[in-house]
Design a protein around this motif. Structure first.
Motif, mmCIF file in Angstrom:
data_model
loop_
_atom_site.group_PDB
_atom_site.id
_atom_site.type_symbol
_atom_site.label_atom_id
_atom_site.label_comp_id
_atom_site.label_asym_id
_atom_site.label_seq_id
_atom_site.Cartn_x
_atom_site.Cartn_y
_atom_site.Cartn_z
ATOM 1 N N ILE A 57 -1.089 5.170 0.254
ATOM 2 C CA ILE A 57 -2.120 5.754 1.120
ATOM 3 C C ILE A 57 -2.417 4.801 2.273
ATOM 4 O O ILE A 57 -2.503 5.219 3.433
ATOM 5 C CB ILE A 57 -3.410 6.062 0.328
ATOM 6 C CG1 ILE A 57 -3.135 7.099 -0.764
ATOM 7 C CG2 ILE A 57 -4.512 6.551 1.277
ATOM 8 C CD1 ILE A 57 -4.248 7.203 -1.796
ATOM 9 N N ALA A 58 -2.568 3.531 1.978
ATOM 10 C CA ALA A 58 -2.839 2.533 3.027
ATOM 11 C C ALA A 58 -1.711 2.505 4.047
ATOM 12 O O ALA A 58 -1.959 2.464 5.257
ATOM 13 C CB ALA A 58 -3.037 1.156 2.399
ATOM 14 N N ALA A 59 -0.468 2.547 3.585
ATOM 15 C CA ALA A 59 0.681 2.531 4.493
ATOM 16 C C ALA A 59 0.716 3.788 5.356
ATOM 17 O O ALA A 59 1.055 3.728 6.549
ATOM 18 C CB ALA A 59 1.977 2.393 3.702
ATOM 19 N N ASP A 60 0.372 4.927 4.772
ATOM 20 C CA ASP A 60 0.346 6.174 5.545
ATOM 21 C C ASP A 60 -0.676 6.097 6.678
ATOM 22 O O ASP A 60 -0.414 6.532 7.801
ATOM 23 C CB ASP A 60 0.027 7.367 4.639
ATOM 24 C CG ASP A 60 1.169 7.739 3.716
ATOM 25 O OD1 ASP A 60 2.299 7.220 3.887
ATOM 26 O OD2 ASP A 60 0.932 8.556 2.795
ATOM 27 N N VAL A 61 -1.842 5.545 6.395
ATOM 28 C CA VAL A 61 -2.875 5.402 7.433
ATOM 29 C C VAL A 61 -2.414 4.419 8.497
ATOM 30 O O VAL A 61 -2.551 4.669 9.696
ATOM 31 C CB VAL A 61 -4.232 4.982 6.819
ATOM 32 C CG1 VAL A 61 -5.240 4.639 7.906
ATOM 33 C CG2 VAL A 61 -4.767 6.076 5.907
ATOM 34 N N ARG A 62 -1.849 3.313 8.074
ATOM 35 C CA ARG A 62 -1.376 2.301 9.027
ATOM 36 C C ARG A 62 -0.260 2.832 9.911
ATOM 37 O O ARG A 62 -0.150 2.456 11.082
ATOM 38 C CB ARG A 62 -0.922 1.041 8.292
ATOM 39 C CG ARG A 62 -2.111 0.329 7.650
ATOM 40 C CD ARG A 62 -1.758 -1.026 7.133
ATOM 41 N NE ARG A 62 -1.474 -1.904 8.263
ATOM 42 C CZ ARG A 62 -0.567 -2.851 8.256
ATOM 43 N NH1 ARG A 62 0.177 -3.064 7.190
ATOM 44 N NH2 ARG A 62 -0.377 -3.614 9.308
#
Length: 161
Positions: free
Chosen positions: A24-29
């Motif tokens: 999820i963090a990578a998708d936002v980044r």
């Protein structure tokens, strides 16, 4: 004599496994290049705290614009999101954007203040940087018309919020 027992504050980021949290963090980044890895990790925690508080609240709650970006990223992982909701809350938590009656619910800022209170009441950590319009943080991570956003009416008159 009254004994007050404080319960530990829970990092809601622990509601999912490390791999899903990182996804999820990578998708936002990938969508927002100004979001650091550290901010993204904290953002996932705030999203999960919001979902956990909202799943048990009898009143509507509202994410901040930044938390909503994290929610969108999680929802796009449809199976993981549906499984998380079912396993954690026993029901699917729908994303239903829209406007609630201001008289009844207090408008956006009132809803988000209620949300922060609900997150705290549920025992989760509130990260002030993710709720900037409530004046509990001094940040410039988003441009959602916060006090120090370039979109804010006073931004041209002052150099810092």
């Amino acid at each position: 004599m009254t004994i007050v027992e404080e319960r530990p504050v829970i990092d809601a980021g622990t509601l999912v496994g490390v791999e899903l949290r990182e996804t999820i963090a990578a998708d936002v980044r990938a969508r927002y290049d100004h979001i650091t890895a550290e901010l993204a990790c904290r953002g996932v925690g705030q999203l999960l705290a919001f979902l956990a508080a909202g799943a048990v609240s009898e009143q509507p709650l509202s994410p901040s614009p930044l938390v909503d970006d994290f929610w969108h990223a999680f929802i796009l992982r449809t199976k993981a999101y549906a499984d998380f909701c079912h396993d954690t809350f026993g029901k699917f938590v729908h994303h239903q954007p829209g406007f609630l009656d201001r008289e009844e619910h207090g408008g956006g800022k009132g809803l988000r203040a209620r949300t922060v209170d609900a997150i705290q009441a549920a025992g989760y950590t509130v990260d002030p940087e993710f709720w900037p319009e409530l004046d509990i943080a001094d940040c410039s991570q988003c441009h959602a018309n916060c006090h120090n956003s370039p979109k804010h009416a006073d931004a041209s008159a002052t150099s810092a919020g």
